[in-house]
Scaffold this motif. Structure first.
Motif, PDB file in Angstrom:
ATOM      1  N   SER A   1       0.846  -1.198   0.000  1.00 53.51           N
ATOM      2  CA  SER A   1       0.000   0.000   0.000  1.00 53.51           C
ATOM      3  C   SER A   1       0.878   1.243   0.000  1.00 53.51           C
ATOM      4  O   SER A   1       2.022   1.213   0.457  1.00 53.51           O
ATOM      5  CB  SER A   1      -0.891   0.003   1.252  1.00 53.51           C
ATOM      6  N   SER A   2       0.323   2.343  -0.481  1.00 51.87           N
ATOM      7  CA  SER A   2       1.035   3.625  -0.423  1.00 51.87           C
ATOM      8  C   SER A   2       1.018   4.214   0.985  1.00 51.87           C
ATOM      9  O   SER A   2       1.752   5.158   1.275  1.00 51.87           O
ATOM     10  CB  SER A   2       0.405   4.621  -1.406  1.00 51.87           C
ATOM     11  N   SER A   3       0.181   3.649   1.875  1.00 58.73           N
ATOM     12  CA  SER A   3       0.077   4.166   3.240  1.00 58.73           C
ATOM     13  C   SER A   3       1.349   3.944   4.049  1.00 58.73           C
ATOM     14  O   SER A   3       1.533   4.566   5.094  1.00 58.73           O
ATOM     15  CB  SER A   3      -1.090   3.500   3.974  1.00 58.73           C
TER      16      SER A   3
ATOM     17  N   GLY B   1       1.008  15.176   7.015  1.00 60.95           N
ATOM     18  CA  GLY B   1      -0.342  14.936   6.534  1.00 60.95           C
ATOM     19  C   GLY B   1      -1.040  13.907   7.397  1.00 60.95           C
ATOM     20  O   GLY B   1      -0.429  12.936   7.847  1.00 60.95           O
ATOM     21  N   ALA B   2      -2.323  14.106   7.649  1.00 62.32           N
ATOM     22  CA  ALA B   2      -3.104  13.162   8.452  1.00 62.32           C
ATOM     23  C   ALA B   2      -3.620  12.058   7.543  1.00 62.32           C
ATOM     24  O   ALA B   2      -4.743  12.089   7.042  1.00 62.32           O
ATOM     25  CB  ALA B   2      -4.258  13.877   9.141  1.00 62.32           C
ATOM     26  N   SER B   3      -2.769  11.064   7.292  1.00 64.57           N
ATOM     27  CA  SER B   3      -3.151   9.955   6.431  1.00 64.57           C
ATOM     28  C   SER B   3      -2.331   8.732   6.811  1.00 64.57           C
ATOM     29  O   SER B   3      -1.400   8.821   7.610  1.00 64.57           O
ATOM     30  CB  SER B   3      -2.912  10.310   4.949  1.00 64.57           C
ATOM     31  N   GLY B   4      -2.687   7.601   6.245  1.00 60.18           N
ATOM     32  CA  GLY B   4      -1.930   6.392   6.505  1.00 60.18           C
ATOM     33  C   GLY B   4      -2.221   5.817   7.879  1.00 60.18           C
ATOM     34  O   GLY B   4      -3.316   5.960   8.420  1.00 60.18           O
ATOM     35  N   ASN B   5      -1.225   5.166   8.469  1.00 57.82           N
ATOM     36  CA  ASN B   5      -1.381   4.513   9.754  1.00 57.82           C
ATOM     37  C   ASN B   5      -0.460   5.164  10.791  1.00 57.82           C
ATOM     38  O   ASN B   5       0.258   6.110  10.484  1.00 57.82           O
ATOM     39  CB  ASN B   5      -1.089   3.019   9.617  1.00 57.82           C
ATOM     40  N   THR B   6      -0.496   4.635  12.015  1.00 58.82           N
ATOM     41  CA  THR B   6       0.212   5.292  13.111  1.00 58.82           C
ATOM     42  C   THR B   6       1.160   4.333  13.807  1.00 58.82           C
ATOM     43  O   THR B   6       0.720   3.432  14.519  1.00 58.82           O
ATOM     44  CB  THR B   6      -0.795   5.849  14.142  1.00 58.82           C
TER      45      THR B   6
END
Length: 245
Positions: free
Chosen positions: A62-64, A96-101
């Motif tokens: 994934s791009s995340s 940026g607020a995206s993807g995982n943590t």
């Protein structure tokens, strides 16, 4: 990144500018990268994609999980501006607020920025004071807007070895964060945690409460305005502690 990973980020198929976390006996210490190198970023899976193991245990991409564009800024007295490349405010503006943590990864690197055993990685002006310097108080501020859900490690699938890839696992990510926070607090560093728009009783809320150096060092905010107000309280708290010394 090349120093911290002992060249692994450049010699493997990971994203070259990335660092993640380490495993083994030094996973929850501030031992220097020269003693125990850090894992590189997730292994590339084609353009703008990286390998990860999903919540069902399947290998996927994934791009995340691609290395973010914002860079870490070591200790500094100059916040700079959003238009000044390389400064703190500039790098914050690129988040940026995206993807995982992978919250435990951020906690670990916050510790490394404060630890004198990592001084050789940073510019001289950003070198942390030694723990023996009683004139210095050290604080680590940790903030999240969601559950910690990602950690990194080598992996193997159907006889193929993969370099460091992302692993989706809320429980493991949270456990690693707790272990790091316990080790950091044991070193005399005050951990201040901030939960932004997270539900009370959620996995993120529990991790943030555990990480804080006491309930008085855990702050919650449900709006941008409240977040600014809470950070003002944190700044005043640190100033008051310093002046009382």
């Amino acid at each position: 990144a090349a120093l911290a990973t002992d060249g692994a980020n450049a010699s493997r198929t990971s994203y070259p500018g990335c660092v993640t976390e380490r495993d083994g006996p030094e996973a929850y210490t501030d031992a220097s990268y020269s003693v125990a190198p850090i894992g590189p970023g997730a292994q590339q899976a084609g353009w703008n994609r990286a390998w990860y193991r999903d919540r069902r245990g399947y290998l996927n991409y994934s791009s995340s999980y691609v290395c973010p564009s914002a860079q870490m800024v070591p200790l500094t007295l100059d916040p700079g501006s959003s238009a000044q490349a390389g400064t703190l405010l500039y790098e914050i503006s690129r988040l940026g607020a995206s993807g995982n943590t992978a919250g435990q990864t951020g906690i670990a690197w916050g510790w490394y920025a404060l630890s004198s055993t990592w001084s050789s990685l940073w510019p001289a002006r950003s070198a942390p004071a030694p723990a023996s310097d009683e004139r210095v108080l050290k604080y680590l501020v940790v903030m999240t807007d969601g559950d910690f859900n990602t950690w990194f490690s080598p992996d193997r699938e159907r006889g193929v070895n993969y370099d460091w890839i992302a692993q989706y696992d809320v429980a493991e990510s949270g456990a690693r964060a707790r272990a790091l926070c316990d080790a950091i607090k044991a070193k005399g560093i005050t951990v201040i945690s901030v939960g932004f728009q997270i539900y009370r009783g959620s996995a993120a809320d529990q991790v943030m409460a555990h990480c804080a150096s006491g309930s008085e060092n855990y702050y919650r905010a449900d709006s941008n305005e409240a977040l600014v107000a809470e950070f003002a309280k944190i700044a005043n708290q640190i100033k008051t502690t310093y002046l009382s010394r």
